[in-house]
Design a protein around this motif. Sequence first.
Motif, PDB file in Angstrom:
ATOM      1  N   VAL A  26       0.895  -1.157   0.000  1.00 54.95           N
ATOM      2  CA  VAL A  26       0.000   0.000   0.000  1.00 54.95           C
ATOM      3  C   VAL A  26       0.938   1.212   0.000  1.00 54.95           C
ATOM      4  O   VAL A  26       1.440   1.608   1.040  1.00 54.95           O
ATOM      5  N   LEU A  39       0.996   4.225   2.554  1.00 56.62           N
ATOM      6  CA  LEU A  39       1.131   4.011   3.994  1.00 56.62           C
ATOM      7  C   LEU A  39       2.589   3.738   4.355  1.00 56.62           C
ATOM      8  O   LEU A  39       3.412   3.404   3.513  1.00 56.62           O
ATOM      9  N   SER A  40       2.875   3.872   5.652  1.00 58.70           N
ATOM     10  CA  SER A  40       4.244   3.716   6.111  1.00 58.70           C
ATOM     11  C   SER A  40       4.652   2.249   6.150  1.00 58.70           C
ATOM     12  O   SER A  40       3.824   1.341   6.062  1.00 58.70           O
ATOM     13  N   GLU A  76       2.744   0.562   8.946  1.00 61.98           N
ATOM     14  CA  GLU A  76       1.350   0.185   8.672  1.00 61.98           C
ATOM     15  C   GLU A  76       1.303  -0.993   7.709  1.00 61.98           C
ATOM     16  O   GLU A  76       0.445  -1.864   7.830  1.00 61.98           O
ATOM     17  N   LEU A 128      -0.418  -4.596   8.694  1.00 61.42           N
ATOM     18  CA  LEU A 128      -1.758  -4.648   8.102  1.00 61.42           C
ATOM     19  C   LEU A 128      -2.496  -5.963   8.317  1.00 61.42           C
ATOM     20  O   LEU A 128      -3.657  -5.986   8.717  1.00 61.42           O
ATOM     21  N   ALA A 129      -1.789  -7.074   8.071  1.00 55.14           N
ATOM     22  CA  ALA A 129      -2.493  -8.359   8.100  1.00 55.14           C
ATOM     23  C   ALA A 129      -2.707  -8.886   9.508  1.00 55.14           C
ATOM     24  O   ALA A 129      -3.508  -9.782   9.712  1.00 55.14           O
ATOM     25  N   LEU A 180      -3.350  -6.956  12.344  1.00 60.38           N
ATOM     26  CA  LEU A 180      -3.903  -5.979  13.282  1.00 60.38           C
ATOM     27  C   LEU A 180      -4.750  -6.605  14.392  1.00 60.38           C
ATOM     28  O   LEU A 180      -4.592  -6.233  15.558  1.00 60.38           O
ATOM     29  N   PRO A 181      -5.629  -7.544  14.079  1.00 59.81           N
ATOM     30  CA  PRO A 181      -6.455  -8.076  15.158  1.00 59.81           C
ATOM     31  C   PRO A 181      -5.615  -8.654  16.289  1.00 59.81           C
ATOM     32  O   PRO A 181      -5.954  -8.528  17.460  1.00 59.81           O
ATOM     33  N   SER A 189      -4.133  -6.023  18.772  1.00 62.81           N
ATOM     34  CA  SER A 189      -5.055  -5.038  19.301  1.00 62.81           C
ATOM     35  C   SER A 189      -5.982  -5.701  20.305  1.00 62.81           C
ATOM     36  O   SER A 189      -6.111  -6.918  20.354  1.00 62.81           O
ATOM     37  N   GLY A 238     -10.535  -4.073  19.387  1.00 63.59           N
ATOM     38  CA  GLY A 238     -10.513  -3.246  18.180  1.00 63.59           C
ATOM     39  C   GLY A 238      -9.585  -2.050  18.258  1.00 63.59           C
ATOM     40  O   GLY A 238      -9.480  -1.290  17.303  1.00 63.59           O
ATOM     41  N   LEU A 239      -8.938  -1.858  19.390  1.00 66.80           N
ATOM     42  CA  LEU A 239      -8.006  -0.724  19.504  1.00 66.80           C
ATOM     43  C   LEU A 239      -6.587  -1.233  19.302  1.00 66.80           C
ATOM     44  O   LEU A 239      -6.181  -2.213  19.924  1.00 66.80           O
ATOM     45  N   VAL A 240      -5.852  -0.568  18.418  1.00 67.09           N
ATOM     46  CA  VAL A 240      -4.520  -1.068  18.151  1.00 67.09           C
ATOM     47  C   VAL A 240      -3.568  -0.700  19.267  1.00 67.09           C
ATOM     48  O   VAL A 240      -3.683   0.358  19.887  1.00 67.09           O
ATOM     49  N   SER A 241      -2.620  -1.594  19.513  1.00 66.87           N
ATOM     50  CA  SER A 241      -1.603  -1.310  20.512  1.00 66.87           C
ATOM     51  C   SER A 241      -0.328  -0.927  19.796  1.00 66.87           C
ATOM     52  O   SER A 241       0.303  -1.744  19.128  1.00 66.87           O
ATOM     53  N   ASP A 242       0.053   0.331  19.894  1.00 70.14           N
ATOM     54  CA  ASP A 242       1.242   0.791  19.201  1.00 70.14           C
ATOM     55  C   ASP A 242       2.484   0.064  19.698  1.00 70.14           C
ATOM     56  O   ASP A 242       3.409  -0.189  18.939  1.00 70.14           O
ATOM     57  N   ARG A 295       5.227  -8.536   6.043  1.00 66.47           N
ATOM     58  CA  ARG A 295       3.798  -8.594   6.334  1.00 66.47           C
ATOM     59  C   ARG A 295       3.310 -10.043   6.367  1.00 66.47           C
ATOM     60  O   ARG A 295       2.562 -10.445   7.241  1.00 66.47           O
TER      61      ARG A 295
END
Lengths: 322, 336, 339, 511
Positions: free
Chosen positions: D351, D354-355, D358, D362-363, D365-366, D369, D372-376, D416
């Motif tokens: 993508v 995006l950085s 990200e 991407l693949a 994320l669930p 997190s 539904g909130l992402v953990s940086d 990824r």
Amino acid sequence: MTSESVATRPGVDLARIKAWLPAYGVYAAIVLLVLYNVAFTPNFLAWGNLRIQLIQVAPVVIVALGMALVIGTEGIDLSVGSVMALAAALIPLYLGYGVIAAILISLIAGVLVGLVNGTLVARVGLQPIVATLALFVGGRGLALVISGGQLKDIGNDDLIFLGSGDFLGLPMLVWIAALLVLVVAFIVRRTVFGRRLLAIGGNRPATELAGVPVKRVLITVYVICSVLASIAGLLAVARIQSSDASAVGLLIELSAITAVVVGGTPLTGGRVRVLGTVAGALLMQLVVATMIKHNLPSSSTEMVQAAIILIAVYAARERKSR
Amino acid sequence: KSEDGDTPAAGGAANSAGAQVAQSAAPGVPTCTLEQFGGSKVDLKTAKIGFSQSEKEANPFRIAETKSIRDEAAKLGIPSANLQTTNANSQFNKQISDVEQMLDSGVQLLVIAPLNSDGWDSVFAKASAKKVPIITIDRKINATPCKDYLTFIGSDFEEQGKRAADKMAAALGNKGSVAILLGAPGNNVTTLRTKGFKDQIAKIAPDVKIVFEQTGQFSREEGQKVTEQLLQSKSDINGIYAENDEMGLGAQVALTGAGKKAGDVKIVSIDGTKGAVKAISDGWFSSVIESNPRFGPLAFETATKFFNGEPIPADIIISDREYDESNAKTDLASAY
Amino acid sequence: MTPMVSDPEAPAAAVAADVRRAERTDRVVSLVQRQGALAVLVVVVLVATASFPNFRSFDNAATVLVAAAPLALIALGMTFVIITGGIDLSVGSLYVLGGVVSAYASQWGVLPAFLAPLVICGLVGVLNGILIAYTRMAPFIVTLAALLGARGLMRAISDEGSTTYLVQSDAFRSFGTGSFLGIGYPVWLVVVVFALGMVLLARTRFGHSVYAVGGSEDAAALMGVAVRRTKVWVYVMSGLLAGLAGAINAAKLGSGVTVLGIGLELDAIAAVVIGGTLLTGGAGTITGTIAGVLLLGVIQNMINQVGNVPSSYQQLISGGFLAVVVVAQTYLAKLRRVT
Amino acid sequence: MALLEVVDVAKEFPGVRALDGVSFALRPGEVHALVGENGAGKSTLIKVLTGVYQPDGGELRYRDEPVRFGTPMDAQRAGISTIYQEVNLIPLMSVAHNLFLGREPRTRLGLLDEGRMYREAGEILRRYGVTTDVRRQLGTLALGAQQMVALARAVMIDAKVVIMDEPTSSLEPREVETLFGVIRDLHAQGIGIVYVSHRLDELYRICDTVTILRDGRVVHTGKLAELERIRLVSLMLGRDMSAVRREGFTGFTGEHATAADAAPVLEVTGLTSRHKLHDIGFAVRPGEVVGLGGLLGAGRSETIKAIGGAYPVDSGTVAVGGKELKRPTTVRAVRAGIATQPEDRKAEGIVPGLSVRENIALAVLPRLSRFGLVSDRKIDEIVRTYMDRLQIKASGPDQRVGDLSGGNQQKVLLARLLATRPRVLLLDEPTRGIDVGAKAEVQSLIDELAGEGLGVVLVSSDAEELIEGADRVVVLRDGAVVGELRGADVTTEALLETIAAAAVVEDSGDQ
Ligand SMILES: Nc1ncnc2c1ncn2[C@@H]1O[C@H](COP(=O)(O)OP(=O)(O)OP(=O)(O)O)[C@@H](O)[C@H]1O
Ligand SMILES: Nc1ncnc2c1ncn2[C@@H]1O[C@H](COP(=O)(O)OP(=O)(O)OP(=O)(O)O)[C@@H](O)[C@H]1O
Ligand SMILES: [Mg+2]
Ligand SMILES: [Mg+2]
């Protein structure tokens, strides 16, 4: 969010300003316009006046937030005005069962419209502009059928409070819009959903191959957009204290798209500027207010709006890079 | 003078409440007979009739107008299949083709509520070829009566503006500053109601200054928004002339929002809808000039007379009522 | 050192035959897809003919055609714009502006009545084109600004829309209302312009540049297509055609009506898309656009034929119809299964 | 006498000095190799030569006259013909229209003469081994066939100079031979050729001269034959020869330790999709690299996509670890442990806006997190892990992927995939267009991953890569399995033989 600036030499340098302008051009324009008004418009800084500007911009902001998300996925939603009309038409029908019931019903209508739009875009594979054009035309017709074309006065105090009441010194409308701005900003920045939405806008096939449930995300985006529009619709009813399905939300899709784009969100997707969107809406509001306050005819308002859109978007345009 | 037409026709009876009354035609006004027009006699009960509405039936005026036409047709025993109605949804080109299509389908009488006063050339060409008489209602068409069309039934919009100016001047004691909420730009109604108002103010009350005029698009929401802006920059405004009731009602909401009391700013508007007439009783509006939408009876009466060979005047100007404190309560029933 | 070769004959030959068959069906389906709007139009016309006696009449057909003429011209320009992957929202405003200018200029004769709107709307088209081609701003937003600007301009020259200029030239007026062989002159004009448009799009280098720019702008540039010039031209064409539409409408109405054209751009886009042109650019036909324009006109006519449809239902029906046609189009297109 | 020449050109992009005082001269009848790492500036130099970019400084000379090409068209008219790196044709237009775009034959009226165009297009393309219907949309052709169309287009005009930027990256051995035939012809006619490729053996086969770019500067120019292969690589990479010698050319080490009786991690049976795939079946055991061989259009990419749930199938099953995937979609496939690296990195992989961060996350994320909130914090951890492990060269995790060089984009993509902790990796052309250095890194990574017990399916047009990397090669033709090479049979000769055998059978069947 991901605009990194190239390290440049110290000192006053144009590159820095150039990098800064696209992202913050809207804010600069707002500042200029405010300065102009402070100098030439009597009473501009009075709280009453600022309050009115905030109240008037609130519905556009709410609709534009949803639009920004949709545009972030490289989509567009023309049906928002019709959704507002639908929400407005439903309110008086269900007010008899209480404010909560009426609000819920109009939100549900928003969800349904969003589902239709989302399904047409994500599953059937229609171009967003065409998919939402159908409901743009048909949605308002449905709203008029529901309301029987009658404008209905609203006497419900709870609802009217939402539209014109104050809470802690700020209009409810502004509180609600601010809250929604925070929610949407939060969604974009912190949630899995937000990241996925941006990825879809950036490259849909790639996101799909990465195992992201693209269709579900897209449908959700359209649902959020429609729900926000129906919130705007019911707030409009609360504010004008009457439900007029033929007038509410007329041409708001263009105002919302303008706010989003002037705020620096590209129509090509992959990026969403939430605060920029708010600023974009505010800028256009201030332009109109300035023209009205100086009692200029509508022809000049339109031409000035055109010029400001072009300048703002020109400043924010993406440099060609591959 | 304008005060004459005040008493409604029969008053009281619910179904005839607010029926239109034509002003008695001044002598010397040109008239038109079936013979002059060149058409043939048609029996309304069996004739095909077309009605072209200009705007969506989504405001009190249009709803009442369309309903009045339909009701009167039903009352006269015209089968509903014989009355073809179209609605242009505010798109002028659609109205033109709507009317042309009705002509093609063989209507023998056309009642048109035009969206615009100009631009009817192609329709007239077609209608006069077929000798179909056209009655235009509420808005006049700029053309030749008895040739292009039969007659115009409606109010005199400029006169309405003048009467509003009279009322405004009286309410302000001939002094003060006034804002105008204009209708949709480009609309003939807007133009005439503005002209009438401004001319009359200049004539009778030079100390009333018009300090602000912005379009409220004939809609309540826009009327409210514009008034809100107005109140912030010109808080010393004394009167608001709204070119329709809806914008006036929007202005009322804005005034409430700005903490004004009923009567602080005088509102005069045109139309005569229930909401506005009620607002007079509540003290918010000073007066409302009526623009009566119930064209059905007069239109069909005119058509009947015409086909019976009677002469029809070129303009049938209805005498609009006006509402103020004195009659707002009692005449509420005749508002629409 | 013999590799294991599993019996290749059967599947390979079968697949080859399959591929040939696939290519044949591809071509058939592609034809239906490209002319899908035409197919739908035929069906709708048949239904209308069967249900409404008046629909059949020659007069009625002539009226529908004349009424469709301005939209047809605008949609033609829009087709070129959309094939390059752009969009032109300014056409509705330009159409009104063109009509007002044309009526005003008719005092100097027929030629000025046609030329003046072409010049002014063409200039706005040039502006659109230059901004889009040279600054890479999104067409949507540039032409949205032009929509506002042109409307403002129209209001400014018509005293906030309150002055309606009447057509002064009888010759010009009779162009709008007159007819040849029972069919209005505007329709003949549209036929000629469309014929030119078809030749331009299908049989000239410019037409192929239009497709190439929409198919892939970068590739087209590298292959030596004058991308910017092509883009400027399509917006100029779109502006010119909107101006021409305004002029013939002014001739027909006998005046420069100022209260027209709101939302006409969306009708034009709908007609083009119903006609099978992809909004993403690179593909589309003019025959499809004709079918799209006529479909919109016929549907409206059918609603009128029914006679008593309340205004709100009219919109509902139009919206529903739009959805059905576009969804049908998309499914047809999907059958092609391009990989 | 130089045919086409640049003297001391510079070209700067925001933040990058892509060309820095480059001088380069092409003589008539010369095949001039232009080599360098990803991002060295080869494509930029070519674009300066052909009027796509205007140089910031320096001079461009054509036949000893200073020139300035404002647009690619100017260069084309002057007789400079180019095949750009990414296939740059119009997918929605027909093959013939692509071939003739901008120089269509016209009738006397100035209208296009389509009949003649189709006829001529068919004749021309047949010479390049493309026998398809020229009215077909170009986009429905495989990349290789498209590349041949681009080649035909470039050579068709009366060119004095032909420039080819990685023309073979999507070609099969057979097409490569066709291409080389064309180059020899051009060479014989005295036409100058600039040839860019990352495939060194090709360079040594057909090029006379070489110019090596590094970081936008020329580090060497001279006769290619006089330059030892290892020295070429060391010049390109800027590393000393001994290091290069130690590391070798491909990153593959050979056989992978797979228990012959281990249960397969991936089992594909009876995969069929109308017109494209016909009853494809094979199995992959943990730790095994299975290659898919075949010619262009054999259906390898479709097979990969079908397994990954991205291509519709009519029948057939895919099972991971013995569990069958019900109604495969990309979402279900990823969840089951299948990670797919698509052939077209730009269109289906990264993508670009995006950085790096990200893109890598991407693949997964669930997993990174909660509610539904992402953990940086978790994302940073994963991103750091993979950026280190794959040695991704970026200014930092926040750099836009679109701005990275091809090799690094590829690594981000791999990161990824790996972050999903897959059990099966499907790799379609994992090293296309990336330089020798990066290529070796990616290859050794594949080895390493197989060593960790992943099942790998590898598609590559580079026969060497396929043979060295795969333990077993399944050969496809026209969407069907036509053979399999195992153990000692995994050789280039055997591969070509299998393909040829199948081809002969089919050709005779066709008559
Ligand atoms: N349009 C552009 N904008 C910004 N930077 C660019 C642009 N084009 C190229 N670059 C940068 O210029 C440098 C040289 O790129 P170029 O494409 O010439 O490399 P290359 O040698 O062709 O590499 P590869 O082997 O990967 O094709 C790289 O750092 C690249 O990121
Ligand atoms: N030389 C050729 N001429 C014409 N058509 C071709 C040629 N080669 C391939 N094609 C067509 O291209 C289409 C797509 O091929 P496909 O994507 O299956 O190839 P692939 O095996 O994945 O190749 P690649 O090695 O590029 O990954 C097929 O329909 C095939 O018929
Ligand atoms: Mg390159
Ligand atoms: Mg492939």
